[in-house]
Design a protein around this motif. Sequence first.
Motif, mmCIF file in Angstrom:
data_model
loop_
_atom_site.group_PDB
_atom_site.id
_atom_site.type_symbol
_atom_site.label_atom_id
_atom_site.label_comp_id
_atom_site.label_asym_id
_atom_site.label_seq_id
_atom_site.Cartn_x
_atom_site.Cartn_y
_atom_site.Cartn_z
ATOM 1 N N ARG A 1 -10.042 5.238 -2.105
ATOM 2 C CA ARG A 1 -8.898 4.497 -2.640
ATOM 3 C C ARG A 1 -8.833 4.737 -4.140
ATOM 4 N N THR B 1 -7.136 3.406 -7.700
ATOM 5 C CA THR B 1 -6.431 2.274 -8.307
ATOM 6 C C THR B 1 -6.275 2.505 -9.805
ATOM 7 N N ARG C 1 -5.747 0.131 -13.410
ATOM 8 C CA ARG C 1 -5.815 -1.227 -13.956
ATOM 9 C C ARG C 1 -5.495 -1.152 -15.434
ATOM 10 N N GLU D 1 -2.640 -4.210 -12.071
ATOM 11 C CA GLU D 1 -3.552 -3.460 -11.220
ATOM 12 C C GLU D 1 -2.776 -3.079 -9.963
ATOM 13 N N ALA E 1 -2.724 -0.025 -6.392
ATOM 14 C CA ALA E 1 -3.231 1.143 -5.670
ATOM 15 C C ALA E 1 -2.295 2.315 -5.934
#
Length: 136
Positions: free
Chosen positions: A16, A18, A20, A37, A39
């Motif tokens: 995954r 991500t 932020r 934040e 994905a």
Amino acid sequence: SSVSRQHCQIETRDARITVRDLGSSNGTFLNNDRVQEAALSAGDELVIGPVVFTVVVDGKPSEIEPVRSMIGNAGNGASIVSDKRGADSMPADLTDASSSSIDLDQSLAALEELEDSAASDDLPLLAEDEDEARPA
């Protein structure tokens, strides 16, 4: 001036990806939405200051439409324009030779040279922490 020193962090964990925001002044944008934040998926556009990044995962998307970003002083303050169609579609005040502007194509080429230099010097490009996080 539109990118903070530690603007955002991109992290991969368990297949995954991500992003932020690290409290940046001007924000981090994912597909035109400001995010704290989120994905990331293949084909997403991540905007940090005047630069538009396209997320590529396992070679997808296979083709990316280039984005030309210009920073210039238009009128009262700095203007940032990102356009997939190139400089011909930029506002005249940003493409006019009399305005103070920076062509980010040249800046990105310099960044790539720096990255190549770091790789040849065996300098780590990723932070050496357990999450493999890297501030952008």
